[in-house]
Write a protein that holds these residues in place. Structure first.
Motif, PDB file in Angstrom:
ATOM      1  N   LEU A 167      36.078  59.506 127.035  1.00 54.32           N
ATOM      2  CA  LEU A 167      35.154  58.456 127.945  1.00 54.32           C
ATOM      3  C   LEU A 167      35.135  57.189 127.545  1.00 54.32           C
ATOM      4  O   LEU A 167      34.533  56.893 125.933  1.00 54.32           O
ATOM      5  N   ASN A 168      35.575  55.912 128.277  1.00 58.47           N
ATOM      6  CA  ASN A 168      35.234  54.616 127.279  1.00 58.47           C
ATOM      7  C   ASN A 168      33.712  54.172 127.531  1.00 58.47           C
ATOM      8  O   ASN A 168      33.562  54.252 127.722  1.00 58.47           O
ATOM      9  N   ALA A 215      33.415  51.379 128.191  1.00 56.86           N
ATOM     10  CA  ALA A 215      33.564  50.728 129.653  1.00 56.86           C
ATOM     11  C   ALA A 215      33.034  51.437 131.003  1.00 56.86           C
ATOM     12  O   ALA A 215      31.797  51.411 131.949  1.00 56.86           O
ATOM     13  N   GLY A 216      33.155  52.758 130.497  1.00 60.04           N
ATOM     14  CA  GLY A 216      32.434  53.847 131.673  1.00 60.04           C
ATOM     15  C   GLY A 216      31.315  54.014 130.879  1.00 60.04           C
ATOM     16  O   GLY A 216      30.454  54.673 132.474  1.00 60.04           O
ATOM     17  N   GLU A 217      30.759  54.268 129.789  1.00 61.96           N
ATOM     18  CA  GLU A 217      30.031  54.775 129.601  1.00 61.96           C
ATOM     19  C   GLU A 217      28.668  53.856 130.032  1.00 61.96           C
ATOM     20  O   GLU A 217      27.678  54.008 130.391  1.00 61.96           O
ATOM     21  N   SER A 241      37.112  46.085 130.315  1.00 63.21           N
ATOM     22  CA  SER A 241      35.610  46.236 131.497  1.00 63.21           C
ATOM     23  C   SER A 241      36.106  47.846 132.312  1.00 63.21           C
ATOM     24  O   SER A 241      34.840  47.705 133.339  1.00 63.21           O
ATOM     25  N   THR A 242      37.510  48.153 132.744  1.00 65.41           N
ATOM     26  CA  THR A 242      37.239  49.380 133.517  1.00 65.41           C
ATOM     27  C   THR A 242      36.812  51.054 133.186  1.00 65.41           C
ATOM     28  O   THR A 242      37.548  50.927 132.007  1.00 65.41           O
ATOM     29  N   GLY A 243      36.472  51.280 133.521  1.00 64.64           N
ATOM     30  CA  GLY A 243      35.847  52.891 132.987  1.00 64.64           C
ATOM     31  C   GLY A 243      36.550  53.901 133.148  1.00 64.64           C
ATOM     32  O   GLY A 243      37.625  54.062 133.884  1.00 64.64           O
ATOM     33  N   LEU A 270      29.272  51.775 133.143  1.00 64.05           N
ATOM     34  CA  LEU A 270      29.082  51.586 134.530  1.00 64.05           C
ATOM     35  C   LEU A 270      28.450  53.313 135.334  1.00 64.05           C
ATOM     36  O   LEU A 270      27.588  53.077 136.088  1.00 64.05           O
ATOM     37  N   GLN A 314      35.920  51.279 138.708  1.00 62.35           N
ATOM     38  CA  GLN A 314      36.080  49.828 138.273  1.00 62.35           C
ATOM     39  C   GLN A 314      34.542  49.517 138.981  1.00 62.35           C
ATOM     40  O   GLN A 314      34.649  49.455 140.261  1.00 62.35           O
ATOM     41  N   LEU A 344      37.244  58.144 132.633  1.00 60.83           N
ATOM     42  CA  LEU A 344      37.037  59.226 131.926  1.00 60.83           C
ATOM     43  C   LEU A 344      38.082  60.338 132.847  1.00 60.83           C
ATOM     44  O   LEU A 344      38.456  60.144 133.911  1.00 60.83           O
ATOM     45  N   ASP A 365      25.668  57.017 127.643  1.00 62.28           N
ATOM     46  CA  ASP A 365      27.074  57.883 127.511  1.00 62.28           C
ATOM     47  C   ASP A 365      27.478  58.953 127.198  1.00 62.28           C
ATOM     48  O   ASP A 365      26.779  59.897 127.872  1.00 62.28           O
TER      49      ASP A 365
END
Length: 336
Positions: free
Chosen positions: A214-215, A217-219, A199-201, A221, A298, A203, A225
């Protein structure tokens, strides 16, 4: 890559062997045709037989390894090397036996066995090649028997030992490299799965502000996208500033100072709702590689709210204690 240079597959080497075998038998048949009227019938027969055997063996081997995708076992490899030794013996026979200028082809066959087979099997095939060479001289061309034939066999033995040891070391190194590649591949898969599910972004930007990674979760947060952030060739860092300006500022500062930062606080909005991000950045700058900055962020909005509530509760407790103390002090004088 260096690993692929050291670790070859038998299938890829076999294709070159097939090509070389076809070239050998085709060359012998072409030479026989050119001197067909002057050559002895035995020589033309051997050249024709070699061509047929070589052509059939290549077709059957290609069907086995490429079309049918059958496993390449040691028995198959031994058969290939032994067949090439027999074909080279035929070439030596029709070109003069001990005086043949094609005796060096045995060295290629010995090297082939050393690369395809373990050391012991390669040495046994080298012995077979030496026996075939001496046999074709003794029984086919006894008049060419001389000390040079024994010297030639000695060269075969030396080449077999050298190439056998080299091939064995290459196989051992290839096995170790293969194990390392498998372990690295497993680690990459594990890392990719972790980055996709956490759940942590995460980047990563290059020095030009373009997104390297960019994972999901990052998108979530950021509320956008990667395709949206890089739409129409826009620099991703500028697009990030529209969604999370403080996060963009932290990234830019890390790029400019080339220093990591830890546990910073970034405020922003997501779908119009205020959001607080906890951010840490890491800078990777190695010789020969471009600068890259990775931000790990996060959503700590709930934690911040809990911290505020805890502080309020602590203040209320302090006020309650103070009120109780004052009430006690006031009550005692009245009671007295």
């Amino acid at each position: 890559m260096a690993t692929s240079a050291l670790r070859f597959s038998p299938e890829s080497l076999l294709r070159w062997i097939y090509l070389g075998r076809l070239a050998l038998v085709s060359g012998m048949l072409t030479g026989a045709f050119l001197v067909w009227g002057e050559a002895q019938p035995q020589q033309t027969f051997v050249a024709t037989l070699m061509f047929v055997v070589g052509l059939v063996s290549v077709a059957a081997s290609l069907w086995w390894t490429d079309l049918a995708s059958r496993p390449v076992r040691r028995s198959f490899l031994v058969t290939q090397v032994a067949l090439d030794a027999v074909l080279v013996t035929g070439v030596v026979h029709i070109t003069g036996g001990g005086e043949s200028t094609f005796a060096w082809l045995y060295i290629l066959v010995i090297s082939e066995g050393a690369l395809l087979l373990p050391l012991s099997a390669g040495l046994l095939l080298a012995v077979l090649a030496s026996i075939l060479y001496m046999g074709v001289i003794v029984w086919g061309h006894p008049e060419t028997l001389s000390g040079s034939a024994g010297l030639q066999v000695g060269v075969f033995a030396a080449v077999a030992a050298a190439t056998g040891l080299l091939g064995d070391r290459l196989r051992r190194a290839g096995m170790k490299l293969g194990e390392m590649e498998s372990e690295l591949r497993r680690l990459r898969l594990d890392t990719a799965e972790i980055l996709t599910t956490i759940s942590t972004g995460v980047l990563t930007l290059d020095e030009g502000g373009r997104i390297l990674y960019l994972n999901p979760a990052g998108e979530i947060l950021l509320g956008a996208d990667q395709a949206t952030l890089e739409a129409d060739g826009a620099v991703a860092l500028r697009s990030i500033a529209q969604f999370a300006p403080q996060l963009a500022g932290i990234l830019q500062e890390s790029m400019d100072r080339r220093e990591a930062s830890y546990r910073l606080r970034s405020e922003g909005t997501r779908a119009g709702i205020p959001m607080i991000l906890g951010v840490s950045t890491f800078v990777r700058e190695e010789p020969g590689d471009p600068l890259a900055v990775t931000a790990i962020f996060q959503d700590i909005t709930d934690l911040e709210r809990m911290a505020v509530l805890n502080r309020r509760a602590e203040r209320l407790e302090a006020v309650a204690e103070l009120s109780a103390s004052l009430a006690h002090e006031i009550k005692n004088p009245l009671a007295s």
